[in-house]
Design an enzyme around this catalytic site. Structure first.
Site, PDB file in Angstrom:
ATOM      1  N   CYS A  65       0.794  -1.235   0.000  1.00 52.03           N
ATOM      2  CA  CYS A  65       0.000   0.000   0.000  1.00 52.03           C
ATOM      3  C   CYS A  65       0.822   1.279   0.000  1.00 52.03           C
ATOM      4  CB  CYS A  65      -0.942  -0.013   1.202  1.00 52.03           C
ATOM      5  SG  CYS A  65      -2.105   1.377   1.164  1.00 52.03           S
ATOM      6  N   CYS A 193     -18.890  -5.660   1.074  1.00 46.12           N
ATOM      7  CA  CYS A 193     -18.011  -5.679  -0.099  1.00 46.12           C
ATOM      8  C   CYS A 193     -16.680  -6.229   0.409  1.00 46.12           C
ATOM      9  CB  CYS A 193     -17.868  -4.257  -0.629  1.00 46.12           C
ATOM     10  SG  CYS A 193     -16.633  -4.091  -1.933  1.00 46.12           S
ATOM     11  N   ARG A 265     -16.164  -7.496  -8.830  1.00 41.57           N
ATOM     12  CA  ARG A 265     -15.610  -6.246  -9.369  1.00 41.57           C
ATOM     13  C   ARG A 265     -14.183  -6.424  -9.873  1.00 41.57           C
ATOM     14  NH1 ARG A 265     -16.246  -2.223  -5.392  1.00 41.57           N
ATOM     15  NH2 ARG A 265     -18.353  -2.094  -6.176  1.00 41.57           N
TER      16      ARG A 265
HETATM   17  N1  SAM Z   1      -7.576   1.496   5.163  1.00 44.20           N
HETATM   18  C1  SAM Z   1      -8.696   0.707   4.860  1.00 44.20           C
HETATM   19  C2  SAM Z   1      -8.417  -0.763   4.957  1.00 44.20           C
HETATM   20  O1  SAM Z   1      -7.409  -1.233   4.445  1.00 44.20           O
HETATM   21  O2  SAM Z   1      -9.219  -1.457   5.551  1.00 44.20           O
HETATM   22  C3  SAM Z   1      -9.348   1.039   3.537  1.00 44.20           C
HETATM   23  C4  SAM Z   1      -8.549   1.384   2.315  1.00 44.20           C
HETATM   24  S1  SAM Z   1      -7.578   0.121   1.590  1.00 44.20           S
HETATM   25  C5  SAM Z   1      -6.686   1.057   0.434  1.00 44.20           C
HETATM   26  C6  SAM Z   1      -8.717  -0.887   0.658  1.00 44.20           C
HETATM   27  C7  SAM Z   1      -8.157  -2.045  -0.150  1.00 44.20           C
HETATM   28  O3  SAM Z   1      -7.540  -1.560  -1.314  1.00 44.20           O
HETATM   29  C8  SAM Z   1      -7.127  -2.937   0.485  1.00 44.20           C
HETATM   30  O4  SAM Z   1      -7.666  -3.881   1.351  1.00 44.20           O
HETATM   31  C9  SAM Z   1      -6.518  -3.602  -0.731  1.00 44.20           C
HETATM   32  O5  SAM Z   1      -7.192  -4.795  -1.030  1.00 44.20           O
HETATM   33  C10 SAM Z   1      -6.720  -2.583  -1.844  1.00 44.20           C
HETATM   34  N2  SAM Z   1      -5.441  -1.999  -2.255  1.00 44.20           N
HETATM   35  C11 SAM Z   1      -4.687  -1.112  -1.574  1.00 44.20           C
HETATM   36  N3  SAM Z   1      -3.543  -0.815  -2.230  1.00 44.20           N
HETATM   37  C12 SAM Z   1      -3.561  -1.549  -3.358  1.00 44.20           C
HETATM   38  C13 SAM Z   1      -2.648  -1.700  -4.444  1.00 44.20           C
HETATM   39  N4  SAM Z   1      -1.489  -1.062  -4.478  1.00 44.20           N
HETATM   40  N5  SAM Z   1      -2.982  -2.517  -5.449  1.00 44.20           N
HETATM   41  C14 SAM Z   1      -4.163  -3.189  -5.432  1.00 44.20           C
HETATM   42  N6  SAM Z   1      -5.055  -3.098  -4.423  1.00 44.20           N
HETATM   43  C15 SAM Z   1      -4.765  -2.293  -3.399  1.00 44.20           C
HETATM   44 FE1  SF4 Z   2      -3.311   0.918   3.114  1.00 45.10          FE
HETATM   45 FE2  SF4 Z   2      -5.702   0.348   4.234  1.00 45.10          FE
HETATM   46 FE3  SF4 Z   2      -3.468  -1.055   4.860  1.00 45.10          FE
HETATM   47 FE4  SF4 Z   2      -3.746   1.476   5.651  1.00 45.10          FE
HETATM   48  S1  SF4 Z   2      -5.000  -0.258   6.270  1.00 45.10           S
HETATM   49  S2  SF4 Z   2      -1.896   0.564   4.818  1.00 45.10           S
HETATM   50  S3  SF4 Z   2      -4.792   2.378   3.883  1.00 45.10           S
HETATM   51  S4  SF4 Z   2      -4.508  -0.954   2.862  1.00 45.10           S
END
Ligand code: SAM
Ligand code: SF4
Ligand code: DTB
Length: 361
Positions: A65, A193, A265
């Site tokens: 991330c 979701c 999705r």
């Molecule tokens: N912070 C929250 C959480 O993780 O519960 C919500 C946002 S987080 C960005 C949501 C989802 O986006 C993650 O669980 C992951 O599956 C997806 N995601 C995040 N970064 C990604 C990446 N670089 N490539 C593909 N999917 C990603």
């Molecule tokens: Fe990224 Fe969500 Fe993990 Fe935080 S919790 S690092 S926003 S994927």
């Protein structure tokens, strides 16, 4: 080859799921198409738009991330956006033909002082006639209840990978923490979701494990995002080896067969795919996408490119909002026509009242 069943089952075994993955590609896609057509309009794709309402400096260590505070990814951090800014973005998304607006925050979980703001965002975005979705990290029961009461339709929280691979990817929250949040969302009456990421360097058995976990939840998630890793320089997975694209298509097809009534999705990673690969994903049973130039922090195909792709493939945007209104059927028909008009020609709506305004007023 036995015919696939459309019955909803929550007792899938890894042996069965592995066997689906091992089918010859054409047989797998044929089965997935049959299940898809038995349950959905095969040419309708639901479109959601994403907005990051709080960006970066996340305390979690998810190795994929851009927003984790543990890695230097050069991302510009942002505090929680003002409610008015979020509503403006939601209006834009609506005028471009999105039917759902998803708001994501880089939090481990929402703090009490954030709750009034996110609840108000839900109320105001919903008042635009859009379906609402949020992803804010882990929730306790009280937070889930308050979000549901404010009218939040969907909550996104992913399992990300198999239970065995999970500790290689995230150490700051457990698999069980994630399952607990999903149970609270379900118990609060919101739609779930939940999906994962493919291309993290996991094995096929991990993909089998992820999809099996999703398919044996007490109720299948209403929406199953399958993300292809967007490689972020600076993260531990910034230069992981590319996945065979057919393996991604297989994952979509197996998700479709296991969870026949769920929306699947085709989520992050479309920008890195060519159109033929995306078309294969739709053929494998994907029926929802993120639409708009940005995901949370990374780019998505241009709206214009998606409109063109839909036209070339004869796809149309799906409106699935249940309309509790005496003239529900007529409004739904109008909604479908307007979503298509807005999607294919955003200019068509300038200054015109939308069906959703008629519904809300
Ligand atoms: N912070 C929250 C959480 O993780 O519960 C919500 C946002 S987080 C960005 C949501 C989802 O986006 C993650 O669980 C992951 O599956 C997806 N995601 C995040 N970064 C990604 C990446 N670089 N490539 C593909 N999917 C990603
Ligand atoms: Fe990224 Fe969500 Fe993990 Fe935080 S919790 S690092 S926003 S994927
Ligand atoms: C999901 O499964 N995918 C979306 C949404 N849920 C919130 C997020 C994708 C994020 C892709 C990387 C980024 O833009 O930061």
């Amino acid at each position: 080859m036995s015919l696939p069943s459309s019955a909803v089952r929550n007792d899938w075994t890894r042996v069965e799921v592995r066997a689906l993955f091992e089918l010859p590609f054409n047989d797998l896609l044929f089965q997935a198409q049959q299940v898809h057509r038995a349950n959905f309009d095969a040419n309708a794709v639901q479109v959601s738009t994403l907005l990051s309402i709080k960006t970066g400096a996340c305390p979690e260590d998810c190795k994929y991330c851009s927003q984790s505070g543990h890695y230097d990814t050069g991302l510009d951090k942002e505090k929680l956006l003002a409610i008015q800014k979020v509503v403006e973005e939601a209006k834009n998304a609506r005028e471009k033909g999105a039917s759902r607006f998803c708001m994501g925050a880089a939090w481990r979980s929402p703090r009490e002082k954030d709750m009034p703001y996110v609840l108000e965002m839900v109320r105001q975005v919903k008042a635009l006639g859009l379906e609402t979705c949020m992803t804010l990290g882990m929730l306790d029961g009280d937070q889930a209840g308050r979000l549901a009461e404010a009218g939040l339709d969907y909550y996104n929280h992913n399992l990300d990978t198999s239970p065995e691979h999970y500790n290689q990817i995230i150490t700051t929250r457990t698999y069980q923490d994630r399952l607990d949040t999903l149970a609270r969302v379900r118990d609060a009456g919101m739609k779930v979701c939940a999906g994962g990421i493919i291309g993290l360097g996991e094995s096929r058995e991990d993909r089998v494990g992820l999809l099996t976990q999703l398919a044996i939840l007490p109720a299948h998630p209403d929406s199953v995002p399958i993300n292809q890793l967007v490689k972020i320089p600076g993260t531990p997975l910034g230069d992981v080896e590319d996945l065979d694209p057919f393996e991604f298509v297989r994952t979509i097809a197996v998700a479709r067969i296991l969870m026949p009534k769920s929306m699947v999705r085709l989520s992050a990673g479309r920008e890195q795919m060519d159109e033929a690969l995306q078309a294969l994903c739709f053929m494998a049973g994907a029926n929802s996408i993120f639409y708009g130039e940005k995901l949370l922090t990374t780019t998505n195909p241009e709206a214009e490119a998606d409109r063109l792709l839909f036209k070339r493939l004869g796809l149309s945007p799906k409106v699935e909002q249940a309309i509790a209104h005496p003239e529900g059927d007529a409004l739904l028909a109008q909604a479908r026509a307007q979503a298509a008009a807005g999607f294919f020609d955003p200019a068509a709506h300038q200054g015109q009242p939308l069906w959703r305004d008629a519904m809300v007023n």
